[in-house]
Write a protein that holds these residues in place. Structure first.
Motif, PDB file in Angstrom:
ATOM      1  N   LEU A  11     -33.396-104.204 -56.260  1.00 45.90           N
ATOM      2  CA  LEU A  11     -33.137-104.099 -57.695  1.00 45.90           C
ATOM      3  C   LEU A  11     -33.557-105.376 -58.412  1.00 45.90           C
ATOM      4  CD1 LEU A  11     -31.864-101.955 -59.581  1.00 45.90           C
ATOM      5  CD2 LEU A  11     -29.737-103.268 -59.441  1.00 45.90           C
ATOM      6  N   SER A  12     -34.343-105.224 -59.469  1.00 47.56           N
ATOM      7  CA  SER A  12     -34.823-106.365 -60.253  1.00 47.56           C
ATOM      8  C   SER A  12     -34.824-106.009 -61.728  1.00 47.56           C
ATOM      9  CB  SER A  12     -36.252-106.755 -59.845  1.00 47.56           C
ATOM     10  OG  SER A  12     -36.321-107.145 -58.490  1.00 47.56           O
ATOM     11  N   ILE A  13     -34.656-107.035 -62.563  1.00 47.89           N
ATOM     12  CA  ILE A  13     -34.811-106.849 -64.003  1.00 47.89           C
ATOM     13  C   ILE A  13     -35.332-108.144 -64.616  1.00 47.89           C
ATOM     14  CG2 ILE A  13     -32.425-107.500 -64.567  1.00 47.89           C
ATOM     15  CD1 ILE A  13     -32.548-105.339 -66.790  1.00 47.89           C
ATOM     16  N   ASN A  14     -36.286-108.000 -65.533  1.00 43.97           N
ATOM     17  CA  ASN A  14     -36.876-109.130 -66.241  1.00 43.97           C
ATOM     18  C   ASN A  14     -36.492-109.071 -67.711  1.00 43.97           C
ATOM     19  OD1 ASN A  14     -38.170-109.618 -63.798  1.00 43.97           O
ATOM     20  ND2 ASN A  14     -40.096-108.687 -64.461  1.00 43.97           N
ATOM     21  N   PHE A  15     -36.199-110.232 -68.281  1.00 43.86           N
ATOM     22  CA  PHE A  15     -36.024-110.364 -69.727  1.00 43.86           C
ATOM     23  C   PHE A  15     -37.088-111.339 -70.205  1.00 43.86           C
ATOM     24  CE2 PHE A  15     -31.689-109.391 -68.167  1.00 43.86           C
ATOM     25  CZ  PHE A  15     -31.476-108.211 -68.871  1.00 43.86           C
ATOM     26  N   GLY A  16     -38.193-110.795 -70.706  1.00 39.92           N
ATOM     27  CA  GLY A  16     -39.328-111.641 -71.031  1.00 39.92           C
ATOM     28  C   GLY A  16     -39.859-112.273 -69.758  1.00 39.92           C
ATOM     29  N   GLY A  17     -39.933-113.595 -69.727  1.00 37.55           N
ATOM     30  CA  GLY A  17     -40.419-114.280 -68.535  1.00 37.55           C
ATOM     31  C   GLY A  17     -39.333-114.622 -67.536  1.00 37.55           C
ATOM     32  N   LEU A  18     -38.079-114.240 -67.835  1.00 34.61           N
ATOM     33  CA  LEU A  18     -36.957-114.560 -66.957  1.00 34.61           C
ATOM     34  C   LEU A  18     -36.640-113.387 -66.033  1.00 34.61           C
ATOM     35  CD1 LEU A  18     -34.489-116.306 -66.084  1.00 34.61           C
ATOM     36  CD2 LEU A  18     -33.216-115.174 -67.929  1.00 34.61           C
ATOM     37  N   LYS A  19     -36.651-113.623 -64.736  1.00 28.34           N
ATOM     38  CA  LYS A  19     -36.223-112.610 -63.768  1.00 28.34           C
ATOM     39  C   LYS A  19     -34.739-112.839 -63.501  1.00 28.34           C
ATOM     40  CE  LYS A  19     -38.741-110.454 -60.901  1.00 28.34           C
ATOM     41  NZ  LYS A  19     -39.665-110.014 -59.816  1.00 28.34           N
ATOM     42  N   ALA A  20     -33.880-112.051 -64.161  1.00 24.02           N
ATOM     43  CA  ALA A  20     -32.435-112.257 -64.076  1.00 24.02           C
ATOM     44  C   ALA A  20     -31.858-111.779 -62.758  1.00 24.02           C
ATOM     45  CB  ALA A  20     -31.739-111.552 -65.236  1.00 24.02           C
ATOM     46  N   VAL A  21     -32.418-110.698 -62.211  1.00 18.61           N
ATOM     47  CA  VAL A  21     -32.036-110.186 -60.897  1.00 18.61           C
ATOM     48  C   VAL A  21     -33.319-109.934 -60.127  1.00 18.61           C
ATOM     49  CG1 VAL A  21     -30.923-108.301 -59.624  1.00 18.61           C
ATOM     50  CG2 VAL A  21     -29.884-109.172 -61.735  1.00 18.61           C
ATOM     51  N   ASP A  22     -33.362-110.397 -58.876  1.00 14.16           N
ATOM     52  CA  ASP A  22     -34.620-110.423 -58.122  1.00 14.16           C
ATOM     53  C   ASP A  22     -34.448-109.774 -56.743  1.00 14.16           C
ATOM     54  OD1 ASP A  22     -37.115-110.983 -57.098  1.00 14.16           O
ATOM     55  OD2 ASP A  22     -36.867-113.156 -57.093  1.00 14.16           O
ATOM     56  N   ASN A  23     -34.854-108.498 -56.627  1.00 12.41           N
ATOM     57  CA  ASN A  23     -34.897-107.791 -55.338  1.00 12.41           C
ATOM     58  C   ASN A  23     -33.560-107.823 -54.598  1.00 12.41           C
ATOM     59  OD1 ASN A  23     -37.678-106.900 -55.299  1.00 12.41           O
ATOM     60  ND2 ASN A  23     -38.222-109.062 -55.064  1.00 12.41           N
ATOM     61  N   VAL A  24     -32.507-107.420 -55.290  1.00 15.96           N
ATOM     62  CA  VAL A  24     -31.170-107.394 -54.699  1.00 15.96           C
ATOM     63  C   VAL A  24     -30.925-106.040 -54.032  1.00 15.96           C
ATOM     64  CG1 VAL A  24     -28.691-107.395 -55.224  1.00 15.96           C
ATOM     65  CG2 VAL A  24     -30.203-109.112 -56.246  1.00 15.96           C
ATOM     66  N   THR A  25     -30.388-106.084 -52.822  1.00 21.69           N
ATOM     67  CA  THR A  25     -30.091-104.876 -52.045  1.00 21.69           C
ATOM     68  C   THR A  25     -28.684-104.977 -51.464  1.00 21.69           C
ATOM     69  OG1 THR A  25     -32.416-104.515 -51.419  1.00 21.69           O
ATOM     70  CG2 THR A  25     -30.734-103.499 -50.015  1.00 21.69           C
ATOM     71  N   PHE A  26     -27.861-103.943 -51.687  1.00 17.07           N
ATOM     72  CA  PHE A  26     -26.565-103.840 -51.009  1.00 17.07           C
ATOM     73  C   PHE A  26     -26.028-102.424 -51.176  1.00 17.07           C
ATOM     74  CE2 PHE A  26     -25.434-105.520 -55.262  1.00 17.07           C
ATOM     75  CZ  PHE A  26     -24.446-104.627 -55.663  1.00 17.07           C
ATOM     76  N   ASP A  27     -25.038-102.071 -50.360  1.00 18.47           N
ATOM     77  CA  ASP A  27     -24.393-100.770 -50.418  1.00 18.47           C
ATOM     78  C   ASP A  27     -22.895-100.953 -50.616  1.00 18.47           C
ATOM     79  OD1 ASP A  27     -26.785 -99.343 -49.766  1.00 18.47           O
ATOM     80  OD2 ASP A  27     -26.459 -99.819 -47.644  1.00 18.47           O
ATOM     81  N   ILE A  28     -22.245 -99.897 -51.105  1.00 21.43           N
ATOM     82  CA  ILE A  28     -20.788 -99.853 -51.185  1.00 21.43           C
ATOM     83  C   ILE A  28     -20.327 -98.592 -50.461  1.00 21.43           C
ATOM     84  CG2 ILE A  28     -18.759 -99.800 -52.671  1.00 21.43           C
ATOM     85  CD1 ILE A  28     -20.455-100.988 -54.887  1.00 21.43           C
ATOM     86  N   GLY A  29     -19.428 -98.761 -49.505  1.00 24.05           N
ATOM     87  CA  GLY A  29     -18.892 -97.628 -48.779  1.00 24.05           C
ATOM     88  C   GLY A  29     -17.798 -96.922 -49.562  1.00 24.05           C
ATOM     89  N   ARG A  30     -17.445 -95.748 -49.133  1.00 23.54           N
ATOM     90  CA  ARG A  30     -16.375 -94.987 -49.779  1.00 23.54           C
ATOM     91  C   ARG A  30     -15.033 -95.671 -49.523  1.00 23.54           C
ATOM     92  NH1 ARG A  30     -18.552 -90.644 -51.896  1.00 23.54           N
ATOM     93  NH2 ARG A  30     -20.598 -90.050 -51.081  1.00 23.54           N
ATOM     94  N   GLN A  31     -14.244 -95.784 -50.586  1.00 26.86           N
ATOM     95  CA  GLN A  31     -12.938 -96.452 -50.559  1.00 26.86           C
ATOM     96  C   GLN A  31     -13.034 -97.899 -50.075  1.00 26.86           C
ATOM     97  OE1 GLN A  31     -10.529 -92.786 -48.897  1.00 26.86           O
ATOM     98  NE2 GLN A  31      -9.117 -94.227 -49.829  1.00 26.86           N
ATOM     99  N   GLU A  32     -14.141 -98.537 -50.419  1.00 29.43           N
ATOM    100  CA  GLU A  32     -14.328 -99.948 -50.088  1.00 29.43           C
ATOM    101  C   GLU A  32     -14.171-100.796 -51.344  1.00 29.43           C
ATOM    102  OE1 GLU A  32     -17.450-102.686 -47.594  1.00 29.43           O
ATOM    103  OE2 GLU A  32     -18.322-101.187 -48.938  1.00 29.43           O
ATOM    104  N   ILE A  33     -13.616-101.993 -51.176  1.00 29.94           N
ATOM    105  CA  ILE A  33     -13.613-102.990 -52.239  1.00 29.94           C
ATOM    106  C   ILE A  33     -14.676-104.020 -51.889  1.00 29.94           C
ATOM    107  CG2 ILE A  33     -12.296-104.749 -53.463  1.00 29.94           C
ATOM    108  CD1 ILE A  33      -9.750-103.238 -52.762  1.00 29.94           C
ATOM    109  N   LEU A  34     -15.712-104.088 -52.711  1.00 32.02           N
ATOM    110  CA  LEU A  34     -16.808-105.036 -52.490  1.00 32.02           C
ATOM    111  C   LEU A  34     -16.784-106.075 -53.594  1.00 32.02           C
ATOM    112  CD1 LEU A  34     -19.423-105.714 -50.834  1.00 32.02           C
ATOM    113  CD2 LEU A  34     -20.668-104.450 -52.597  1.00 32.02           C
ATOM    114  N   GLY A  35     -16.725-107.339 -53.210  1.00 35.56           N
ATOM    115  CA  GLY A  35     -16.767-108.423 -54.178  1.00 35.56           C
ATOM    116  C   GLY A  35     -18.196-108.859 -54.432  1.00 35.56           C
ATOM    117  N   LEU A  36     -18.594-108.929 -55.709  1.00 38.80           N
ATOM    118  CA  LEU A  36     -19.909-109.425 -56.106  1.00 38.80           C
ATOM    119  C   LEU A  36     -19.695-110.793 -56.733  1.00 38.80           C
ATOM    120  CD1 LEU A  36     -22.945-108.723 -56.293  1.00 38.80           C
ATOM    121  CD2 LEU A  36     -22.491-107.782 -58.566  1.00 38.80           C
TER     122      LEU A  36
END
Length: 255
Positions: A11-36
């Motif tokens: 997952l990536s997103i650019n705002f103009g020349g700024l790459k705010a998120v760069d090739n992020v990959t993760f999963d969330i399981g069912r009934q899991e608490i995942l801290g970001l």
């Protein structure tokens, strides 16, 4: 049905020349608490905004229950079962606590506030709102004006409004911010209760002790990229994570 409720790939997103998120990959399981987690500006809230439909990713995939959802607008994501809270709580201040929840009960089906008003004051919605307020511990405040609530109860109301969407995935954006120790413990217990009722939870939290104690797993971002992933004990011992925080002069209450 997959055992992952949410899968994010490159997952990536650019705002103009700024790459705010760069090739992020993760999963969330069912009934899991995942801290970001991650230092300020790491891309955490931007990830939330892409998952919940506020932003459209520049590239990458988001799958909810195996269905591709990246690029869908926020009201469609709500209808698919994604609820969300915000760090800055902004209820409808002139409405009662109960009315705030009733408005949210209609939002998965209607695209704007005024259409949702058609559902007000029905017996079914009052009953549903009452159950949600009991879950979060606000049943005694049902008739109070939302704008008069103290911060701890405002945090509960924000969670109640998200629960009114009937979510299977709940995104919590710093729901402990500004709370006293006893209030933090109450919200921790509430989040565990919601998880035990079948809801998967993704949370952003700046209090490292709270995040590590509450999360089943943790993903750490830094400058928009994934820095580490694992159990709280694994991540807290990771040299790269330690450097990302302590190397920036930030204390152990920051995540």
């Amino acid at each position: 049905m997959t055992d992952k409720i949410l899968s994010i790939k490159d997952l990536s997103i650019n705002f103009g020349g700024l790459k705010a998120v760069d090739n992020v990959t993760f999963d969330i399981g069912r009934q899991e608490i995942l801290g970001l987690l991650g230092p300020n500006g790491a891309g955490k809230t931007t990830c939330f905004n892409m998952i919940s439909g506020v932003y459209k990713p520049t590239s990458g995939e988001i799958r909810l229950n195996g269905k591709r959802t990246d690029g869908l607008p926020a009201h469609q994501m709500a209808a698919l079962g994604v609820g969300r809270t915000f760090q800055v709580v902004k209820p409808f201040s002139g409405l009662t606590v109960e009315e705030n929840v009733i408005v949210s009960l209609g939002m998965p089906h209607y695209k704007n506030f005024f259409r949702s008003c058609k559902f007000w004051n029905t017996g079914a919605n009052k009953k549903a709102a009452g159950k949600i307020l009991e879950t979060v511990g606000l049943e005694q405040e049902a008739s109070s004006k939302a704008g008069l609530l103290p911060l701890g109860n405002l945090r509960k109301l924000e969670i109640a409004r998200a629960l009114a969407l009937g979510p299977t995935l709940l995104l919590l954006d710093e729901c402990f911010s500004g709370l006293r120790h006893e209030e933090i413990r109450i919200i921790e217990d509430l989040i565990r209760l919601i998880r035990d009722q079948g809801v998967s939870i993704l949370l952003i939290e700046h209090n490292m002790r709270v995040a590590m104690g509450l999360s089943d797993r943790v993903v750490v971002l830094d400058h928009g990229r994934k820095l580490a992933e694992g159990t709280p004990s694994e991540v807290s011992a990771d040299p790269a994570v330690i450097e990302a925080y302590l190397g920036k002069g930030e204390g152990d209450d920051v995540a």
